[in-house]
Design a protein around this motif. Structure first.
Motif, PDB file in Angstrom:
ATOM      1  N   ASP A  55       0.835  -1.101  -0.086  1.00 51.01           N
ATOM      2  CA  ASP A  55       0.051   0.099  -0.158  1.00 51.01           C
ATOM      3  C   ASP A  55       0.906   1.234  -0.100  1.00 51.01           C
ATOM      4  N   PRO A  56       1.716   1.377  -1.052  1.00 48.62           N
ATOM      5  CA  PRO A  56       2.607   2.578  -0.908  1.00 48.62           C
ATOM      6  C   PRO A  56       2.092   4.009  -1.404  1.00 48.62           C
ATOM      7  N   THR A  57       0.881   3.944  -1.967  1.00 47.97           N
ATOM      8  CA  THR A  57       0.009   4.982  -2.324  1.00 47.97           C
ATOM      9  C   THR A  57      -1.188   5.102  -1.876  1.00 47.97           C
ATOM     10  N   GLY A  58      -1.404   4.334  -0.682  1.00 52.29           N
ATOM     11  CA  GLY A  58      -2.917   4.585  -0.212  1.00 52.29           C
ATOM     12  C   GLY A  58      -3.933   3.607  -1.000  1.00 52.29           C
ATOM     13  N   GLN A  59      -3.674   2.764  -1.518  1.00 52.95           N
ATOM     14  CA  GLN A  59      -4.484   1.895  -2.235  1.00 52.95           C
ATOM     15  C   GLN A  59      -5.259   1.033  -1.127  1.00 52.95           C
ATOM     16  N   ASP A  60      -5.256   1.143   0.095  1.00 54.08           N
ATOM     17  CA  ASP A  60      -6.231   0.704   1.205  1.00 54.08           C
ATOM     18  C   ASP A  60      -7.602   1.427   1.018  1.00 54.08           C
ATOM     19  N   GLU A  61      -7.252   2.994   0.695  1.00 57.18           N
ATOM     20  CA  GLU A  61      -8.568   3.744   0.575  1.00 57.18           C
ATOM     21  C   GLU A  61      -9.209   3.599  -0.833  1.00 57.18           C
ATOM     22  N   HIS A  62      -8.314   3.104  -1.692  1.00 58.93           N
ATOM     23  CA  HIS A  62      -9.317   2.684  -2.934  1.00 58.93           C
ATOM     24  C   HIS A  62      -9.956   1.322  -2.772  1.00 58.93           C
ATOM     25  N   LYS A  63      -9.350   0.593  -2.059  1.00 51.10           N
ATOM     26  CA  LYS A  63     -10.063  -0.963  -1.993  1.00 51.10           C
ATOM     27  C   LYS A  63     -11.393  -0.565  -1.055  1.00 51.10           C
ATOM     28  N   ARG A  64     -11.018   0.217  -0.190  1.00 49.09           N
ATOM     29  CA  ARG A  64     -12.555   0.808   0.484  1.00 49.09           C
ATOM     30  C   ARG A  64     -13.516   1.153  -0.290  1.00 49.09           C
ATOM     31  N   ASN A  65     -12.931   1.888  -1.140  1.00 54.22           N
ATOM     32  CA  ASN A  65     -13.934   2.713  -2.069  1.00 54.22           C
ATOM     33  C   ASN A  65     -14.507   1.909  -3.010  1.00 54.22           C
ATOM     34  N   PHE A  66     -13.986   1.026  -3.661  1.00 55.56           N
ATOM     35  CA  PHE A  66     -14.818  -0.125  -4.381  1.00 55.56           C
ATOM     36  C   PHE A  66     -15.533  -0.983  -3.556  1.00 55.56           C
ATOM     37  N   GLN A  67     -15.169  -1.220  -2.429  1.00 52.62           N
ATOM     38  CA  GLN A  67     -16.230  -2.040  -1.594  1.00 52.62           C
ATOM     39  C   GLN A  67     -17.641  -1.175  -1.386  1.00 52.62           C
ATOM     40  N   THR A  68     -17.244   0.043  -1.100  1.00 52.12           N
ATOM     41  CA  THR A  68     -18.283   0.981  -1.061  1.00 52.12           C
ATOM     42  C   THR A  68     -19.238   0.993  -2.200  1.00 52.12           C
ATOM     43  N   PHE A  69     -18.519   1.080  -3.251  1.00 49.30           N
ATOM     44  CA  PHE A  69     -19.118   1.314  -4.536  1.00 49.30           C
ATOM     45  C   PHE A  69     -19.642  -0.050  -4.885  1.00 49.30           C
ATOM     46  N   GLY A  70     -19.294  -1.129  -4.522  1.00 50.29           N
ATOM     47  CA  GLY A  70     -19.944  -2.464  -4.992  1.00 50.29           C
ATOM     48  C   GLY A  70     -21.127  -2.634  -3.843  1.00 50.29           C
ATOM     49  N   ALA A  71     -21.128  -2.153  -2.702  1.00 51.85           N
ATOM     50  CA  ALA A  71     -22.316  -2.288  -1.777  1.00 51.85           C
ATOM     51  C   ALA A  71     -23.426  -1.203  -2.259  1.00 51.85           C
ATOM     52  N   ILE A  72     -23.137   0.011  -3.054  1.00 52.10           N
ATOM     53  CA  ILE A  72     -24.187   0.832  -3.564  1.00 52.10           C
ATOM     54  C   ILE A  72     -24.523   0.270  -4.665  1.00 52.10           C
ATOM     55  N   CYS A  73     -23.702  -0.530  -5.609  1.00 49.00           N
ATOM     56  CA  CYS A  73     -24.454  -1.088  -6.670  1.00 49.00           C
ATOM     57  C   CYS A  73     -25.434  -2.102  -6.329  1.00 49.00           C
ATOM     58  N   ASN A  74     -25.119  -2.929  -5.180  1.00 53.93           N
ATOM     59  CA  ASN A  74     -25.962  -4.039  -4.720  1.00 53.93           C
ATOM     60  C   ASN A  74     -27.310  -3.548  -4.391  1.00 53.93           C
ATOM     61  N   ASP A  75     -27.202  -2.379  -3.467  1.00 55.70           N
ATOM     62  CA  ASP A  75     -28.547  -1.589  -2.970  1.00 55.70           C
ATOM     63  C   ASP A  75     -29.583  -1.225  -4.174  1.00 55.70           C
ATOM     64  N   ILE A  76     -28.755  -0.798  -4.972  1.00 53.45           N
ATOM     65  CA  ILE A  76     -29.471  -0.120  -6.332  1.00 53.45           C
ATOM     66  C   ILE A  76     -29.935  -1.405  -7.109  1.00 53.45           C
ATOM     67  N   SER A  77     -29.353  -2.367  -7.291  1.00 54.11           N
ATOM     68  CA  SER A  77     -30.088  -3.655  -8.021  1.00 54.11           C
ATOM     69  C   SER A  77     -31.126  -4.241  -7.294  1.00 54.11           C
ATOM     70  N   SER A  78     -30.990  -4.174  -5.868  1.00 51.21           N
ATOM     71  CA  SER A  78     -31.797  -4.856  -5.150  1.00 51.21           C
ATOM     72  C   SER A  78     -33.175  -3.662  -5.075  1.00 51.21           C
ATOM     73  N   ASP A  79     -33.093  -2.501  -5.044  1.00 52.57           N
ATOM     74  CA  ASP A  79     -34.134  -1.706  -5.311  1.00 52.57           C
ATOM     75  C   ASP A  79     -34.953  -1.822  -6.781  1.00 52.57           C
ATOM     76  N   PHE A  80     -34.080  -1.989  -7.701  1.00 50.24           N
ATOM     77  CA  PHE A  80     -34.916  -2.181  -9.095  1.00 50.24           C
ATOM     78  C   PHE A  80     -35.527  -3.498  -8.982  1.00 50.24           C
ATOM     79  N   ILE A  81     -34.994  -4.699  -8.291  1.00 45.53           N
ATOM     80  CA  ILE A  81     -35.545  -5.717  -8.593  1.00 45.53           C
ATOM     81  C   ILE A  81     -36.987  -5.586  -7.770  1.00 45.53           C
ATOM     82  N   VAL A  82     -36.791  -5.123  -6.500  1.00 41.83           N
ATOM     83  CA  VAL A  82     -38.218  -4.678  -5.794  1.00 41.83           C
ATOM     84  C   VAL A  82     -39.156  -4.164  -6.439  1.00 41.83           C
ATOM     85  N   ARG A  83     -38.867  -2.868  -7.118  1.00 40.69           N
ATOM     86  CA  ARG A  83     -39.800  -2.311  -7.909  1.00 40.69           C
ATOM     87  C   ARG A  83     -40.259  -3.134  -9.199  1.00 40.69           C
TER      88      ARG A  83
END
Length: 91
Positions: A55-83
Motif C-alpha cells: 500500500d505505498p500510495t494509499g491503495q487501501d483507501e481505493h479498496k474501501r472505495n471499491f467495496q463501498t461502490f460494490g455495496a451501493i451497486c448491490n443496493d441499487i440493483s436490489s431496489d430495481f428488483i423490488v420495484r
C-alpha cells in the motif's frame, strides 16, 4: 472494471483488469492456447496479490472505495428488483 479503476486513479488495478481482459480475448480469438491462458492468469494472480499486499500510495483507501461502490451497486440493483416485482404484480 478497468475504467472504474482508471476513474479511481488506481493504475495497478487497471493494468490487472486490462491484462485479464486481454488474455481472455486472445483465448477466445484463438491467438492464445489454454496453457498460455493459464500462464497469463497465474502471472496476473501474482500481480493482484502484490496490489493488495502493498500500500505505498494509499491503495487501501481505493479498496474501501471499491467495496463501498460494490455495496451501493448491490443496493441499487436490489431496489430495481423490488420495484420490478411490485410493478409486475400490479399488472
Amino acid at each position: 472494471m478497468a475504467e472504474l479503476a482508471k476513474a479511481a486513479n488506481w493504475s495497478d488495478m487497471r493494468a490487472y483488469y486490462d491484462a485479464e481482459t486481454d488474455a481472455a480475448n486472445r483465448l477466445i480469438e484463438g491467438k492464445l492456447n489454454w496453457d498460455g491462458y493459464e500462464k497469463a492468469a497465474r502471472q496476473n494472480k501474482v500481480a493482484l496479490k502484490n496490489i493488495f499486499d502493498t500500500d505505498p500510495t494509499g491503495q487501501d483507501e481505493h479498496k474501501r472505495n471499491f467495496q463501498t461502490f460494490g455495496a451501493i451497486c448491490n443496493d441499487i440493483s436490489s431496489d430495481f428488483i423490488v420495484r420490478a416485482k411490485a410493478s409486475a404484480s400490479s399488472n
